[in-house]
Scaffold this active site. Sequence first.
Site, mmCIF file in Angstrom:
data_model
loop_
_atom_site.group_PDB
_atom_site.id
_atom_site.type_symbol
_atom_site.label_atom_id
_atom_site.label_comp_id
_atom_site.label_asym_id
_atom_site.label_seq_id
_atom_site.Cartn_x
_atom_site.Cartn_y
_atom_site.Cartn_z
ATOM 1 N N HIS A 365 -38.489 87.965 47.583
ATOM 2 C CA HIS A 365 -38.005 86.929 48.509
ATOM 3 C C HIS A 365 -39.076 86.441 49.462
ATOM 4 O O HIS A 365 -38.772 85.648 50.352
ATOM 5 C CB HIS A 365 -36.829 87.437 49.333
ATOM 6 C CG HIS A 365 -35.604 87.743 48.535
ATOM 7 N ND1 HIS A 365 -34.590 86.830 48.328
ATOM 8 C CD2 HIS A 365 -35.226 88.860 47.877
ATOM 9 C CE1 HIS A 365 -33.647 87.381 47.589
ATOM 10 N NE2 HIS A 365 -34.011 88.616 47.302
ATOM 11 N N LYS A 556 -31.605 78.645 61.763
ATOM 12 C CA LYS A 556 -32.220 79.656 60.891
ATOM 13 C C LYS A 556 -32.833 80.712 61.794
ATOM 14 O O LYS A 556 -32.928 80.514 63.005
ATOM 15 C CB LYS A 556 -33.292 79.028 60.005
ATOM 16 C CG LYS A 556 -34.275 78.130 60.788
ATOM 17 C CD LYS A 556 -35.243 77.391 59.879
ATOM 18 C CE LYS A 556 -34.658 76.173 59.227
ATOM 19 N NZ LYS A 556 -34.508 76.299 57.783
ATOM 20 N N ARG A 557 -33.251 81.836 61.203
ATOM 21 C CA ARG A 557 -33.947 82.832 62.005
ATOM 22 C C ARG A 557 -35.139 82.202 62.715
ATOM 23 O O ARG A 557 -35.760 81.280 62.199
ATOM 24 C CB ARG A 557 -34.411 83.997 61.110
ATOM 25 C CG ARG A 557 -33.283 84.939 60.737
ATOM 26 C CD ARG A 557 -32.660 85.601 61.947
ATOM 27 N NE ARG A 557 -33.548 86.576 62.528
ATOM 28 C CZ ARG A 557 -33.451 87.890 62.319
ATOM 29 N NH1 ARG A 557 -32.486 88.384 61.577
ATOM 30 N NH2 ARG A 557 -34.306 88.714 62.880
ATOM 31 N N LYS A 562 -41.286 78.985 60.268
ATOM 32 C CA LYS A 562 -40.208 78.007 60.128
ATOM 33 C C LYS A 562 -40.398 76.824 61.080
ATOM 34 O O LYS A 562 -39.744 75.804 60.960
ATOM 35 C CB LYS A 562 -38.851 78.674 60.360
ATOM 36 C CG LYS A 562 -38.506 79.714 59.283
ATOM 37 C CD LYS A 562 -37.194 80.422 59.590
ATOM 38 C CE LYS A 562 -36.883 81.583 58.653
ATOM 39 N NZ LYS A 562 -36.363 81.140 57.344
ATOM 40 N N THR A 664 -31.869 78.541 51.967
ATOM 41 C CA THR A 664 -30.549 78.255 51.420
ATOM 42 C C THR A 664 -29.748 77.412 52.411
ATOM 43 O O THR A 664 -28.825 76.696 52.018
ATOM 44 C CB THR A 664 -29.775 79.551 51.099
ATOM 45 O OG1 THR A 664 -29.937 80.469 52.189
ATOM 46 C CG2 THR A 664 -30.302 80.198 49.836
ATOM 47 N N LYS A 668 -27.000 74.231 52.007
ATOM 48 C CA LYS A 668 -25.697 74.127 52.685
ATOM 49 C C LYS A 668 -25.589 72.801 53.422
ATOM 50 O O LYS A 668 -24.560 72.110 53.372
ATOM 51 C CB LYS A 668 -25.527 75.286 53.679
ATOM 52 C CG LYS A 668 -25.415 76.648 53.002
ATOM 53 C CD LYS A 668 -25.725 77.817 53.933
ATOM 54 C CE LYS A 668 -26.014 79.070 53.105
ATOM 55 N NZ LYS A 668 -26.590 80.183 53.888
HETATM 56 C C1 26Q Z 1 -38.148 95.066 55.614
HETATM 57 C C2 26Q Z 1 -38.596 96.319 55.992
HETATM 58 C C3 26Q Z 1 -38.110 96.939 57.111
HETATM 59 C C4 26Q Z 1 -37.152 96.299 57.887
HETATM 60 C C5 26Q Z 1 -36.708 95.051 57.527
HETATM 61 C C6 26Q Z 1 -37.208 94.426 56.395
HETATM 62 C C7 26Q Z 1 -36.717 93.095 56.007
HETATM 63 C C8 26Q Z 1 -35.376 92.770 56.132
HETATM 64 C C9 26Q Z 1 -34.919 91.531 55.773
HETATM 65 C C10 26Q Z 1 -37.569 92.148 55.480
HETATM 66 C C11 26Q Z 1 -37.097 90.900 55.103
HETATM 67 C C12 26Q Z 1 -35.751 90.591 55.252
HETATM 68 C C13 26Q Z 1 -35.185 89.306 54.880
HETATM 69 C C14 26Q Z 1 -35.796 88.405 54.159
HETATM 70 C C15 26Q Z 1 -35.154 87.127 53.848
HETATM 71 O O1 26Q Z 1 -34.057 86.832 54.292
HETATM 72 N N1 26Q Z 1 -35.808 86.286 53.052
HETATM 73 C C16 26Q Z 1 -35.243 84.994 52.699
HETATM 74 O O2 26Q Z 1 -34.536 85.146 51.489
HETATM 75 C C17 26Q Z 1 -33.824 83.975 51.163
HETATM 76 C C18 26Q Z 1 -33.001 84.243 49.928
HETATM 77 O O3 26Q Z 1 -33.828 84.341 48.811
HETATM 78 C C19 26Q Z 1 -34.772 82.798 50.975
HETATM 79 O O4 26Q Z 1 -34.018 81.641 50.791
HETATM 80 C C20 26Q Z 1 -35.679 82.630 52.195
HETATM 81 O O5 26Q Z 1 -36.645 81.644 51.947
HETATM 82 C C21 26Q Z 1 -36.334 83.954 52.534
HETATM 83 O O6 26Q Z 1 -37.073 83.840 53.742
#
Ligand code: 26Q
Length: 821
Positions: A365, A556-557, A562, A664, A668
């Site tokens: 991702h 978004k986050r 971003k 995503t 939406k």
């Molecule tokens: C990793 C290690 C330790 C703690 C937290 C994490 C962690 C948690 C969540 C790292 C990344 C995330 C989330 C990533 C994420 O949401 N990525 C998004 O995924 C979407 C679905 O595929 C994409 O549309 C986005 O572009 C992408 O940023």
Amino acid sequence: MDINRELAHRPMASDKESFKKSIREALIHIIGKDPLNATQRDWLLAVSYAVRERLIERRMYTKRLFNQEHVKRVYYLSMEYLIGRILINSLLNMGCYEACVEALADFGIQLDEISELESDAALGNGGLGRLAACILDSMATQCMPGYGYGIRYEYGMFRQGIVNGEQIEHPDNWLRYGNPWEFPRPEKIFPVHFYGHVVTHREKGQTRYYWEGAEEVIAMANDYPTPGYSSKNANNLRLWSAKATRDFNLEYFNEGDYIRAVKEKAESETISMVLYPNDATASGRELRLKQEYFFVSASIQDIIDRHEHLGYPITELPEKIAIHLNDTHPAIAVAELMRLLLDAYRLDWDTAWKVTQGVFAYTNHTLMPEALETWPVSLLERVLPRHMQIIYEINFQFLLHVRRTFPGDNDLVRRLSLIDEDGGRRVRMAHLAVVGSHKINGVAALHTQLLKETLFADFYRLWPERFVNITNGITPRLWLNQANPKLAKLISTHIGQDWCIDLGQLRRLEPLAQDREFLARFREVKRQNKVRLARLIHKTTGIQVDTNALFDVQIKRMHEYKRQLLSLLHVVHLYNRIRFAPEEPHVSRVAIFAGKAAPSYVRAKQIIRLINDVAEFINHDPAVAGRLKVVFIPNYDVSTASVIIPGADLSEQISTAGTEASGTGNMKLALNGALTIGTLDGANIEIREAVGEDNMFIFGLRTDEVSQLRAAGYTPREVYEHNAHLRLCIDMIRDGFFSPSEPQRYRDLSHHLLSVDHYMILADFASYVAVQEQVDALYRDQEAWSRKALFNTARMGYFSIDRTVRQYAEHIWDVVPECWI
Ligand code: 26Q
């Protein structure tokens, strides 16, 4: 068989009267309340129990069906599920929404009022977690034998408050009022081990490995049946909670150390206590590693148990199951399955490895280096000693293969190794996931291409056939039908309701773009949704906004890539233009922001504060009154998204090219008839292909231009010096125009922009402003605007999650639907 037939033909009725009966009974016998003085929340619980009864029946029959038909199953392993509220979604999916509304009305209760009291199940950060939830919805809708596995966090994503413009985090105590959607399974428990050491024995001429002296924690299952839309199937989401082992406590009890026993119990149970709120940065914490292994180990044990109970041989795992890794977070599963096959089932290495590779697939991702998980070898060795040995052996075998394929290329070996040897030895979880999987996918065409060219270029050389693209999608059930009932109804009166399960049907709306009356109705729906959004804004921020203004939305986050700062600079630019040329006819705008920052991400929090400072200043300046407003809606979550998205005119998708894997939210918003202003990044590129370039506003550097500029030596200060408008905006922020009580507040942030600007905000500013002028020009012609908006809605069919899931099923999992009728 006979019993099955007997029961299969007697599902609970779901008409109004049956619902009334169930609700009344639940209220009295489960909640324990007299209908005469039950609170709104009591009614919410009662109706949820009435739905739950019907839900679990569907689950039972689906389970029987899958067992009888010996289907191949897919197991989706994800640390996150961003589900949102469950009641309305279940009712709509099960087709009993109307019956339930009417049943409650007879008790004097309004469904939409009490449903607001339900807390969001926010067991995820953002895109990745929401994607997992959309995939579950789709698998159930399409009758795929799909199982979700994850963690039952006691506390989900933190709730965001804004105090004096700053984010403050509150714990999300989502289980406080009880949770009618889960079925705890106290008998479904598996031991999970940590720490200890590995002992080797020679037995019958072979070396055996025993993991001894480990601490034990119990994983207990909690099941969430998930109904499909229009299908009768309900799949299962199994979330594990950590429990202390009984024996573990006993030792201390016997020694009379009661307090120590209780303390250790509490410590084991912290494993499932809280979701890590990092999005796009790896945390590197021991507890996080324990969470990952905890849920992986329990899930793999459960999966193998089911396989064995169904009577299948262990070596036939790849024929009967697929396991999907949602990012690297569950990648330790590769080593865990190997461990069980080697140490418990005593398969030889090659057989075990073949089974493992046949089972796993991995979705990446992100390309961002700071989000790639690596664990210090020393930490893995201490927490999971046997797994570390197995990872070494996987690496040894793998690098042997690399050396045979590309003899003499030592640099290649170093780059491909599962162990990063630079700066403290660390295990690269992405490499473990790639090596252990037969398929690896990116989440949008550009993203997959970049994976092949950059992050996994060496792996791609080795195994080109393993890499596939599967572009993300969204569930139309939640993001159109449920979130935007007015548009859903307008659509259905013209093309029927099939679009909900066949989103391509929306194309049939296209001819209506020439129908002025229809366009007026389409516009009226948007206006009503803007009124609903304006009410949310007023309720949460106290700010009044004009619904005739262009609603410009970036939700978004909060992350630098971003580029919320880019839209904010544009807002400041608009503010200056109105101030300096008040006589000109400006298009009124409301800039709407929402999103959470990781609590430790200082710069992202600064950006939130700056947005709020700019909002505070501009919203009180009579010089721009009625023409420009800025709002930051606090605590962005699935529920607020469901109100914001239908009310958006303009969708901001402005990440630096090459940084957003897919996005995503872009899907939406476009589906709900917002026009996109965006860069050629992530899925924006495919959205442009689908809706047509005339119906979108594209600007900014392309991916290759970004890398070229970076390579040539990007100097943001030069851009600043050559653009007077930009200079004014940055100077105002830097010199405290928006923070007069503390003029220095944004000096560091501004200097960072001028000296580093890693995400090239300044480089894209001019092109962004120019395209925003085209946005204004189009908005002046309301009919032309809504025609383009309609083309967006009509042409977004490709981005249904159902298409995404079918591609996974066909190209990766090799599973087929099995419907319960
Ligand atoms: C990793 C290690 C330790 C703690 C937290 C994490 C962690 C948690 C969540 C790292 C990344 C995330 C989330 C990533 C994420 O949401 N990525 C998004 O995924 C979407 C679905 O595929 C994409 O549309 C986005 O572009 C992408 O940023």
